[in-house]
Design a protein around this motif. Structure first.
Motif, PDB file in Angstrom:
ATOM      1  N   GLU A   1     -26.292 -46.006  87.511  1.00 49.87           N
ATOM      2  CA  GLU A   1     -26.819 -47.241  86.944  1.00 49.87           C
ATOM      3  C   GLU A   1     -25.697 -48.203  86.603  1.00 49.87           C
ATOM      4  O   GLU A   1     -25.819 -49.410  86.806  1.00 49.87           O
ATOM      5  CB  GLU A   1     -27.648 -46.952  85.688  1.00 49.87           C
ATOM      6  CG  GLU A   1     -28.158 -48.242  85.064  1.00 49.87           C
ATOM      7  CD  GLU A   1     -29.190 -47.999  83.996  1.00 49.87           C
ATOM      8  OE1 GLU A   1     -30.198 -47.321  84.292  1.00 49.87           O
ATOM      9  OE2 GLU A   1     -28.993 -48.486  82.868  1.00 49.87           O
ATOM     10  N   GLU A   2     -24.586 -47.673  86.114  1.00 49.82           N
ATOM     11  CA  GLU A   2     -23.461 -48.563  85.842  1.00 49.82           C
ATOM     12  C   GLU A   2     -23.012 -49.239  87.128  1.00 49.82           C
ATOM     13  O   GLU A   2     -22.653 -50.414  87.124  1.00 49.82           O
ATOM     14  CB  GLU A   2     -22.285 -47.816  85.221  1.00 49.82           C
ATOM     15  CG  GLU A   2     -21.128 -48.776  84.974  1.00 49.82           C
ATOM     16  CD  GLU A   2     -19.955 -48.161  84.270  1.00 49.82           C
ATOM     17  OE1 GLU A   2     -20.090 -47.052  83.733  1.00 49.82           O
ATOM     18  OE2 GLU A   2     -18.888 -48.804  84.271  1.00 49.82           O
ATOM     19  N   GLY A   3     -23.067 -48.498  88.232  1.00 46.58           N
ATOM     20  CA  GLY A   3     -22.715 -49.096  89.518  1.00 46.58           C
ATOM     21  C   GLY A   3     -23.596 -50.293  89.843  1.00 46.58           C
ATOM     22  O   GLY A   3     -23.118 -51.307  90.362  1.00 46.58           O
ATOM     23  N   LEU A   4     -24.872 -50.192  89.519  1.00 44.65           N
ATOM     24  CA  LEU A   4     -25.779 -51.314  89.782  1.00 44.65           C
ATOM     25  C   LEU A   4     -25.419 -52.524  88.920  1.00 44.65           C
ATOM     26  O   LEU A   4     -25.447 -53.661  89.384  1.00 44.65           O
ATOM     27  CB  LEU A   4     -27.229 -50.904  89.504  1.00 44.65           C
ATOM     28  CG  LEU A   4     -27.803 -49.779  90.373  1.00 44.65           C
ATOM     29  CD1 LEU A   4     -29.250 -49.503  89.982  1.00 44.65           C
ATOM     30  CD2 LEU A   4     -27.717 -50.143  91.845  1.00 44.65           C
ATOM     31  N   VAL A   5     -25.097 -52.266  87.659  1.00 47.31           N
ATOM     32  CA  VAL A   5     -24.707 -53.367  86.777  1.00 47.31           C
ATOM     33  C   VAL A   5     -23.403 -53.990  87.268  1.00 47.31           C
ATOM     34  O   VAL A   5     -23.250 -55.215  87.259  1.00 47.31           O
ATOM     35  CB  VAL A   5     -24.579 -52.893  85.313  1.00 47.31           C
ATOM     36  CG1 VAL A   5     -24.193 -54.050  84.408  1.00 47.31           C
ATOM     37  CG2 VAL A   5     -25.884 -52.269  84.836  1.00 47.31           C
ATOM     38  N   ASP A   6     -22.473 -53.143  87.703  1.00 45.61           N
ATOM     39  CA  ASP A   6     -21.227 -53.650  88.273  1.00 45.61           C
ATOM     40  C   ASP A   6     -21.516 -54.633  89.403  1.00 45.61           C
ATOM     41  O   ASP A   6     -20.924 -55.716  89.473  1.00 45.61           O
ATOM     42  CB  ASP A   6     -20.387 -52.501  88.838  1.00 45.61           C
ATOM     43  CG  ASP A   6     -19.727 -51.644  87.755  1.00 45.61           C
ATOM     44  OD1 ASP A   6     -19.793 -52.012  86.575  1.00 45.61           O
ATOM     45  OD2 ASP A   6     -19.159 -50.603  88.119  1.00 45.61           O
ATOM     46  N   ASP A   7     -22.394 -54.239  90.296  1.00 48.19           N
ATOM     47  CA  ASP A   7     -22.720 -55.104  91.432  1.00 48.19           C
ATOM     48  C   ASP A   7     -23.325 -56.424  90.981  1.00 48.19           C
ATOM     49  O   ASP A   7     -23.002 -57.489  91.514  1.00 48.19           O
ATOM     50  CB  ASP A   7     -23.717 -54.395  92.359  1.00 48.19           C
ATOM     51  CG  ASP A   7     -23.006 -53.407  93.279  1.00 48.19           C
ATOM     52  OD1 ASP A   7     -21.780 -53.523  93.434  1.00 48.19           O
ATOM     53  OD2 ASP A   7     -23.692 -52.535  93.834  1.00 48.19           O
ATOM     54  N   ASN A   8     -24.201 -56.327  89.992  1.00 46.79           N
ATOM     55  CA  ASN A   8     -24.823 -57.553  89.496  1.00 46.79           C
ATOM     56  C   ASN A   8     -23.784 -58.460  88.842  1.00 46.79           C
ATOM     57  O   ASN A   8     -23.841 -59.679  88.973  1.00 46.79           O
ATOM     58  CB  ASN A   8     -25.933 -57.187  88.508  1.00 46.79           C
ATOM     59  CG  ASN A   8     -26.937 -58.306  88.312  1.00 46.79           C
ATOM     60  OD1 ASN A   8     -27.625 -58.355  87.323  1.00 46.79           O
ATOM     61  ND2 ASN A   8     -27.018 -59.230  89.262  1.00 46.79           N
ATOM     62  N   LEU A   9     -22.832 -57.844  88.151  1.00 50.43           N
ATOM     63  CA  LEU A   9     -21.790 -58.641  87.503  1.00 50.43           C
ATOM     64  C   LEU A   9     -20.935 -59.352  88.541  1.00 50.43           C
ATOM     65  O   LEU A   9     -20.555 -60.517  88.365  1.00 50.43           O
ATOM     66  CB  LEU A   9     -20.930 -57.742  86.610  1.00 50.43           C
ATOM     67  CG  LEU A   9     -19.753 -58.394  85.888  1.00 50.43           C
ATOM     68  CD1 LEU A   9     -20.168 -59.620  85.097  1.00 50.43           C
ATOM     69  CD2 LEU A   9     -19.074 -57.387  84.968  1.00 50.43           C
ATOM     70  N   LEU A  10     -20.643 -58.683  89.625  1.00 54.83           N
ATOM     71  CA  LEU A  10     -19.898 -59.341  90.713  1.00 54.83           C
ATOM     72  C   LEU A  10     -20.676 -60.555  91.215  1.00 54.83           C
ATOM     73  O   LEU A  10     -20.114 -61.633  91.401  1.00 54.83           O
ATOM     74  CB  LEU A  10     -19.670 -58.362  91.862  1.00 54.83           C
ATOM     75  CG  LEU A  10     -19.032 -58.926  93.142  1.00 54.83           C
ATOM     76  CD1 LEU A  10     -17.634 -59.458  92.871  1.00 54.83           C
ATOM     77  CD2 LEU A  10     -18.999 -57.883  94.251  1.00 54.83           C
TER      78      LEU A  10
END
Lengths: 247, 247
Positions: free
Chosen positions: A138-147
């Motif tokens: 899930e953190e990976g998904l947030v990372d992508d959204n932040l990018l």
DNA sequence: CGAAATGTTGACTATATTCAAGGCAAGTGG
DNA sequence: CCACTTGCCTTGAATATAGTCAACATTTCG
């Protein structure tokens, strides 16, 4: 409101190839920690922002999202939740602000005892590892959204979001999204996820639509030209995602 | 380059009140999974973006950051890493893009075997739980940053970042930041973390400086008017953060 | 059927980016 | 020791992107 509530052993989600099999003892443990199945209508609050020590959930059916707001009401959607997602980890352990969870569509969730995380780690290391896996994923998904929000233009952001949601929804469907995937978001949700205003989000969606890149129609999303969307968003798909745990 | 490398049992970080105590058996397990202590100069790449199956690290001294880039070079910093932070979880389990890790200052890291996560879960549930805790906590930091980048104005973003970094750095210091805290970021780092251009970041920093809110001087950050910064950022501090695990 | 939510559009404004230049400090090599 | 480079900070002017305001249309739902 007596919803369809199978025992974990017979969970239809668990039978889906997207999820890794767990052995009988592990599934029995999950069942024993489950408190109940809860149902929500679209647009309801599952976890209020700031709610102290909320329960843990696995989303069983429907869509939802995590969000934070500033005092004056500006809202940021952190990520979207689809069936199989495990909810509530971030709340338990943090000096920082808390987030809320709200449904996008009618949804049902498996609610777990609050000490379930500890029990899972203690009594089944494989499931403890699964919790870690899901949290990191899930953190990976947030990372992508932040990018996206930090560095992509409006059109690129919209393209990236459509691709990601399409992919996540498609793997859960029997036809792999051939007839489009459900898309229960309003333009306001898209705007709040991408850090854009409603009006600008609308214009950008229309533009991509007119360019023949996608179509949103009757609550379903179709990627008319996925390649062009991928090029625009600089997001390239790897086909089938690896199987993931299901708590 | 024979760095100061104490056994985990005598780790000075572990003695810091910010971290929860672990019992002797747990610390011994951590020691047994540790491969070596590695040193980096400022600005070096610890984990390259896209590096397959990188090792796990705990940051022992110095500062670093996680980031992602788009093909044309646009970079987004996801979060900053301070001593005690556990690095590399997101890489292991993901169909999505990978991130890179780069040092901000000279830094030393404890490098662990790649199967350490599994060993920790398997052989010490308390440490498995600690890994989950740290992963969830880090996601909380990314969530906060996403709220900033998506919904705060440039001045609000800068204020929020300065407050958060100050607090995180201050708890690690004996004097609690009374004489400021180390601030090894360039304006480019601030810009990349906040999703702003370098020029606009500079103008915004100068404005807050001229308003008497903060001062950055000789690589140290001072919050001249923390209350005003908190009001501007809509970030309110809860004093001492709860103690956290240390792997 | 009427109310409320969502989608649509134009005109205007604000915020942030880009481009271009120059300054200063630290480090390097002759 | 002094030119020279390099990295970082600083500033102004022009431009672009996205936000705000204000309507109105359309759909959904009770």
């Amino acid at each position: 409101m007596a919803a369809y509530d199978p025992p974990c052993q017979a969970c239809p989600l668990r039978a889906h190839p997207l999820f890794t099999p767990h052995d009988a003892a592990e599934v029995a443990l999950i069942q024993s920690l489950k408190r109940r199945l809860v149902s929500f209508a679209a647009g309801e609050t599952v976890i209020a922002e700031g709610q102290p020590d909320p329960p843990l959930y696995t989303l069983f059916s429907g869509w939802a999202f995590r969000y934070k707001t500033l005092r004056d009401g500006r809202r940021q959607i952190l990520n979207f939740l689809l069936p199989g997602d495990f909810i509530g980890m971030q709340q338990k352990m943090s000096d920082v602000h808390l987030h809320g969870v709200e449904t996008l569509s009618a949804a049902t969730l498996c609610e777990f005892r609050r000490d379930a995380i500890w029990e899972l780690h203690q009594r089944a290391p494989g499931l403890g590892f699964a919790v870690t896996w899901l949290t990191a994923h899930e953190e990976g998904l947030v990372d992508d959204n932040l990018l996206s929000v930090g560095r992509r233009s409006a059109a690129e952001r919209v393209a990236a979001l459509l691709i990601l949601l399409f992919k996540r929804a498609a793997v859960l469907l029997a036809d792999r999204g051939a007839a489009g995937v459900p898309f229960p978001l309003t333009q306001q949700h898209v705007a709040d996820a991408l850090g854009l205003s409603l009006v600008h989000t609308h214009r950008t969606l229309r533009r991509l639509d007119r360019l023949g890149l996608h179509r949103i129609d009757a609550g379903r999303l179709h990627l008319v030209n996925p390649r062009a969307l991928e090029r625009l968003a600089d997001v390239y798909g790897d086909g089938m995602p690896p199987p993931r745990p299901l708590i």
